[in-house]
Write an enzyme that holds these catalytic residues in place. Structure first.
Site, PDB file in Angstrom:
ATOM      1  CB  CYS A 173      40.245  36.909  30.935  1.00  0.00           C
ATOM      2  SG  CYS A 173      40.249  38.053  29.570  1.00  0.00           S
ATOM      3  CB  VAL A 197      36.181  33.661  33.606  1.00  0.00           C
ATOM      4  CG1 VAL A 197      35.464  32.335  33.406  1.00  0.00           C
ATOM      5  CG2 VAL A 197      36.365  34.346  32.262  1.00  0.00           C
TER       6      VAL A 197
END
Length: 522
Positions: free
Chosen positions: A152, A156
């Site tokens: 992640c 991101v």
């Protein structure tokens, strides 16, 4: 307390009076708990239809989804290639989670590495981590390829693996010709199945996209097998065995069977087996490519069809009699090899076993949860066995999966009471088990909490769990079994039948009350 000549594990140690007292004092002095009556009142409410209706209106909360994240799937895919080092661009904690997940399921040491992104990389980007990480990994671990995916934190902030790896080559951190196939695998979309597919497509693309000149469909006389996210080691073995008995030459495009089942003989094998780079490069020359779990391999299928020009057969996962028949007949059609007498005998033995057990399985109601292809295969098996599937939960199931499941259920009278729940989680399934109780629940280890909760309401409400799926943390060696082919159907049939008989024994052990049915012969 513990005594040196009577060491107790956690259970029953915590049932000793001194530990029970300690826990009671902790609750009294440090926990702001509700009364037991209030807890029971709320528990009882959560078993009602009223609560179920509210539960199914949830939109912003998932409770125990029965799926994992993309990079976990990409890591399993990387393990299936010869001397490939799995490299996760992201935080150390994520990778520790992936290692632990596979450690607990396979009971094996798992070698994944991370470049340990922290706060500065999250702000300024992780290129420095990639450059240092690749240089160290290449120098330390003796890999012949590094398979990279993301977590992640990298996704991101928009880290670009293609650019980072290219810059690493330009700056001399790794040699220009050292292979680093990669895939972007954001954890906040998709699932472990998506991650496996993304990584598989990334590896095949890396080795073949720009080298298609001179490639010719059928040139090498082989077929390719793409297993998908597969954690039953027996499934790799049974597919290989069936093809060997058919005298079919094949390439398994991702084969972690050996590295996930190494022997204890004094030698640590960081790498073992796996598909070689030469086999990947030669794969476009195969006669065709078979997807064992087609619903979980969309991206791979599109690449194989568009780049390799393979007409990927439209098959289902080869679970049960009919779908195994279809798989073997298609292999025979593509390769020109006949289905041997040995497999025909094996099929006949399976049908004989089904006949033997039919009286015990007929009309039993079972719920199932898991990945798209797995749930399709299990429902197919159940209906062939005479079992009535009820609640079919697939958190990572799409509308396409739901439509296919509804069609499958409609194909048999045993599917009349079945219903597909795409996107649902195990808390939804918990409600369903209270309001429309199945006889058994089929799935991974997390279902044990549903069994515990249903038992808490009363013995007559208990829904026993039959452990088939991934992950299985609380039982040993089940990952070596198989669910595919005739052999897999035999093993699943044995598991389900004996679960029914064991449950019957549990209910008929009452001395002088129910033991008139505690039969020796079943």
């Amino acid at each position: 307390m513990q005594a040196i000549d009577d060491i107790k594990p956690c259970f029953p140690l915590f049932r000793d009076d001194d530990y029970k007292g300690m826990i009671s004092r902790k609750r009294e002095k440090f926990e702001e708990t509700s009364s037991k009556d209030k807890v029971q009142e709320v528990f009882n409410w959560t078993t009602t239809k009223e609560y179920q209706d509210l539960n199914f209106k949830r939109e912003a909360l998932t409770i125990n989804p029965a799926k994992a994240c993309q990079p976990l799937g990409s890591a399993l895919c990387g393990l299936g290639y010869h001397k490939a080092l799995v490299y996760i661009h992201g935080s150390q904690g994520c990778v520790a989670y992936f290692r632990t997940y596979f450690n607990r399921h396979f009971k094996e040491p798992i070698a994944f590495i991370a470049d340990s992104m922290t706060e500065d990389a999250a702000v300024f980007g992780g290129q420095k981590n990639v450059h240092e990480g690749l240089a160290n990994a290449k120098a330390l671990y003796g890999a012949e390829m590094i398979v990279m995916s993301t977590t992640c934190i990298a996704e991101v902030i928009g880290d670009d693996l293609n650019a980072f790896i290219g810059n690493a080559r330009k700056e001399g951190h790794i040699p220009e010709d050292f292979p680093v196939p990669f895939a972007h695998t954001p954890s906040f979309v998709g699932s472990h199945v998506t991650g496996w597919d993304n990584m598989e497509e990334g590896i095949l693309r890396y080795y073949t996209l720009n080298t298609m000149e001179g490639k010719e469909v059928g040139k090498n006389g082989k077929i390719n097998i793409v297993p998908g996210f597969e954690t039953y080691l027996g499934n790799y073995r049974v597919v290989k065995r069936m093809l060997k008995e058919m005298d079919v030459d094949y390439t398994m495009l991702c084969d972690p069977e050996e590295v996930l089942d190494t022997p204890a003989d004094g030698e640590f094998r960081m790498y073992a087996g796996g598909t070689t780079q030469d086999e990947i490069k030669d794969a476009p020359n195969a006669k065709n490519t078979f997807l064992i779990q087609p619903m979980g391999c969309d991206k791979t299928r599109k690449f194989v069809e568009s780049t390799w020009n393979h007409e990927v057969p439209k098959l289902n996962i080869p679970m049960g009699v009919e779908w195994t028949d279809e798989f073997l007949m298609k292999v025979s059609e593509v390769t020109g090899k006949p289905i041997p007498a040995s497999l025909q005998l094996e099929r006949g033995r399976l049908v004989d076993m089904m006949t033997d057990s039919h009286a015990w399985l007929h009309g039993k109601k079972m719920a199932v949860y898991g990945d798209p292809d797995f749930t399709m295969g299990m429902v197919k098996l159940m209906m062939e066995f005479g079992i009535e599937p009820t609640h079919i939960v697939c958190n990572n199931g799409s509308k396409k999966w739901a439509k296919a499941m509804e069609k499958l259920l409609a194909s048999s009278p045993y599917g009349a009471s079945g219903k597909a729940y795409p996107g649902a989680d195990l808390w939804h399934l918990r409600s369903l088990c209270f309001t429309d109780k199945p006889d058994f629940l089929i799935g991974n280890s997390y279902g044990k909490y549903i069994q515990r909760d249903t038992l808490h309401k009363g013995e007559e409400f208990e829904v026993p769990l039959i452990r088939i799926g991934f992950p299985i943390f609380d039982r040993h060696h089940l990952h070596r079994q198989t669910t595919l082919g005739y052999e897999g159907a035999m093993q699943v049939l044995t598991t389900l039948t004996n679960a029914v008989l064991e449950r019957l024994d549990d209910k008929t052990r009452g001395m002088g009350t129910t033991d008139y049915n505690h039969d020796l012969v079943r």
